[in-house]
Design a protein around this motif. Sequence first.
Motif, PDB file in Angstrom:
ATOM      1  N   HIS A  76       2.005  -6.549   0.236  1.00 48.70           N
ATOM      2  CA  HIS A  76       0.509  -6.284   0.537  1.00 48.70           C
ATOM      3  C   HIS A  76      -0.113  -5.418   1.197  1.00 48.70           C
ATOM      4  CE1 HIS A  76      -0.266 -10.602  -0.943  1.00 48.70           C
ATOM      5  NE2 HIS A  76       0.929 -10.662  -0.694  1.00 48.70           N
ATOM      6  N   THR A  77      -1.271  -5.053   1.093  1.00 49.79           N
ATOM      7  CA  THR A  77      -1.800  -3.729   1.734  1.00 49.79           C
ATOM      8  C   THR A  77      -2.156  -4.028   3.209  1.00 49.79           C
ATOM      9  OG1 THR A  77      -3.933  -4.194   0.877  1.00 49.79           O
ATOM     10  CG2 THR A  77      -2.648  -2.649  -0.321  1.00 49.79           C
ATOM     11  N   GLU A  78      -2.338  -3.217   3.960  1.00 49.63           N
ATOM     12  CA  GLU A  78      -2.767  -3.320   5.341  1.00 49.63           C
ATOM     13  C   GLU A  78      -3.433  -2.059   5.576  1.00 49.63           C
ATOM     14  OE1 GLU A  78       0.685  -5.756   7.729  1.00 49.63           O
ATOM     15  OE2 GLU A  78       1.201  -3.767   6.871  1.00 49.63           O
ATOM     16  N   PHE A  79      -4.546  -2.014   6.231  1.00 56.15           N
ATOM     17  CA  PHE A  79      -5.491  -0.977   6.761  1.00 56.15           C
ATOM     18  C   PHE A  79      -4.885  -0.036   7.906  1.00 56.15           C
ATOM     19  CE2 PHE A  79      -8.521   1.085   9.443  1.00 56.15           C
ATOM     20  CZ  PHE A  79      -9.287   1.938   8.803  1.00 56.15           C
ATOM     21  N   TYR A  80      -4.726   1.325   7.609  1.00 54.79           N
ATOM     22  CA  TYR A  80      -4.390   1.902   8.869  1.00 54.79           C
ATOM     23  C   TYR A  80      -5.229   3.226   9.083  1.00 54.79           C
ATOM     24  CZ  TYR A  80      -3.521   5.599   5.344  1.00 54.79           C
ATOM     25  OH  TYR A  80      -3.547   6.525   4.183  1.00 54.79           O
ATOM     26  N   LYS A  81      -5.174   3.740  10.446  1.00 54.79           N
ATOM     27  CA  LYS A  81      -5.923   4.923  10.789  1.00 54.79           C
ATOM     28  C   LYS A  81      -4.947   5.761  11.667  1.00 54.79           C
ATOM     29  CE  LYS A  81     -10.251   6.240  12.307  1.00 54.79           C
ATOM     30  NZ  LYS A  81     -11.458   6.156  12.951  1.00 54.79           N
ATOM     31  N   GLU A 125       5.268   6.962   8.010  1.00 57.89           N
ATOM     32  CA  GLU A 125       5.991   7.452   6.792  1.00 57.89           C
ATOM     33  C   GLU A 125       4.813   7.319   5.693  1.00 57.89           C
ATOM     34  OE1 GLU A 125       8.826   8.199   6.452  1.00 57.89           O
ATOM     35  OE2 GLU A 125       9.062   8.201   8.809  1.00 57.89           O
ATOM     36  N   SER A 126       3.884   6.393   5.770  1.00 59.07           N
ATOM     37  CA  SER A 126       2.624   6.331   4.928  1.00 59.07           C
ATOM     38  C   SER A 126       1.766   7.751   4.764  1.00 59.07           C
ATOM     39  CB  SER A 126       1.614   5.200   5.010  1.00 59.07           C
ATOM     40  OG  SER A 126       2.328   4.025   4.870  1.00 59.07           O
ATOM     41  N   VAL A 127       1.777   8.257   5.787  1.00 57.20           N
ATOM     42  CA  VAL A 127       0.743   9.452   5.862  1.00 57.20           C
ATOM     43  C   VAL A 127       1.629  10.830   5.882  1.00 57.20           C
ATOM     44  CG1 VAL A 127      -0.952   8.135   7.004  1.00 57.20           C
ATOM     45  CG2 VAL A 127       0.550   9.805   8.342  1.00 57.20           C
ATOM     46  N   ALA A 128       2.826  10.786   5.855  1.00 58.17           N
ATOM     47  CA  ALA A 128       3.707  12.027   5.923  1.00 58.17           C
ATOM     48  C   ALA A 128       3.887  12.550   4.442  1.00 58.17           C
ATOM     49  CB  ALA A 128       5.100  11.769   6.464  1.00 58.17           C
ATOM     50  N   THR A 129       3.630  14.034   4.628  1.00 54.31           N
ATOM     51  CA  THR A 129       4.249  14.726   3.346  1.00 54.31           C
ATOM     52  C   THR A 129       5.537  14.681   3.230  1.00 54.31           C
ATOM     53  OG1 THR A 129       4.378  17.005   4.738  1.00 54.31           O
ATOM     54  CG2 THR A 129       2.089  16.296   3.735  1.00 54.31           C
ATOM     55  N   ASP A 165       0.773   0.049   1.378  1.00 58.89           N
ATOM     56  CA  ASP A 165       1.713  -0.941   0.891  1.00 58.89           C
ATOM     57  C   ASP A 165       3.041  -0.551   0.776  1.00 58.89           C
ATOM     58  OD1 ASP A 165       1.520   0.718  -1.353  1.00 58.89           O
ATOM     59  OD2 ASP A 165       1.058  -1.029  -2.707  1.00 58.89           O
ATOM     60  N   ILE A 166       3.511   0.563   1.631  1.00 53.84           N
ATOM     61  CA  ILE A 166       4.703   0.984   1.877  1.00 53.84           C
ATOM     62  C   ILE A 166       5.570  -0.266   2.003  1.00 53.84           C
ATOM     63  CG2 ILE A 166       4.577   1.737   4.155  1.00 53.84           C
ATOM     64  CD1 ILE A 166       6.274   4.174   3.473  1.00 53.84           C
ATOM     65  N   PHE A 167       6.820   0.117   1.135  1.00 53.18           N
ATOM     66  CA  PHE A 167       7.957  -1.016   1.380  1.00 53.18           C
ATOM     67  C   PHE A 167       9.280   0.041   1.642  1.00 53.18           C
ATOM     68  CE2 PHE A 167      10.605  -4.200  -0.926  1.00 53.18           C
ATOM     69  CZ  PHE A 167      11.299  -4.599   0.257  1.00 53.18           C
TER      70      PHE A 167
END
Length: 341
Positions: A225-230, A261-265, A278-280
């Motif tokens: 499931h998705t979760e909000f990040y900032k 890890e969600s925002v990294a290039t 929703d990174i797994f």
Amino acid sequence: MDVKDFYYDLPPELIAQDPLEDRSSSRLLVLDRRTGKTEHKVFTDVIDYLEPGDCLVINDTKVIPARLMGAKAGTGAVIEVLLLKRLSDTDWECLVKPGRKARTGCEIVFGDGILKGTIVDMIDDGNRIIRFSYEGIFEEILDELGQMPLPPYITHALKDKNRYQTVYAKHEGSAAAPTAGLHFTEALLKKIEDKGIVIARVTLHVGLGTFRPVKVDKIEEHHMHTEFYKIDEEAAGAVNAAKASGHRVIAVGTTSCRTLESVATSEGVVKASSGDTDIFIYPGYDFKVIDCLITNFHLPESTLVMLVSALAGRDNIMRAYKEAVDRRYRFFSFGDAMLIK
């Protein structure tokens, strides 16, 4: 990869039911992910494994008292509502029990009517969209009526609701605590900063999707499931500076790990941004940013056991968990900690 590959035996009495009086007195299992070697320490010893120039990344989300007990209008049937994600000023995605009594159009009354909710939609996995009506400030009403949403494996009442918050909790929005951070005290964080370790703050509002059981046999078919990040410019800059200077990034908790890890290039550069993830992360994943992880001990066959197995290797994790069981470590949210280095 089979879900059963991530099962381990856990005696129920090792599930921690209450937090320790002193947050930082938990035990700490240190696992070298390259050699599989383990050490057994106290959590305050974690500072000995941090070096000047390293970047420690913490999740400053704050748990809201998201568990509401209400009554179905007309029948008085008891209905439990767990707030998962705010969609607007009035609408929330919620988990509702028992679901059979909560169909679209159902009205639920909370606290003698100071808060009311109407189910306006049913979505994936049986979650509901509830539209709330009230007078005043929603957060104040929630403080009055809501309870801390402790995981189902914790059966003891929580005497102090602040013990299900990190000392650095700031941004409200989580349905569960980022539990690895519960071990830190303000004094320990001060010592860490004084040693020359940079502390970066990110936000990920923890939802229940992280903790839901994997219901498919092959983990590759599981959907998070998705979760909000900032993550803001200051935090991104701190992480990137550590990497650029050859120092390490240590994530406090799987939520901080997943945020980075969600925002990294692909080159491992972190960019300031916000959104839903929703990174797994499971074995075979190529970590782009984090070098080390401070975490708790996780449920058998959970996505979080899969995440730590991706970082340290499944065999290393299973051996370390067996050692923790044999040495009577305390498990799960109020339990002891592990440093994967």
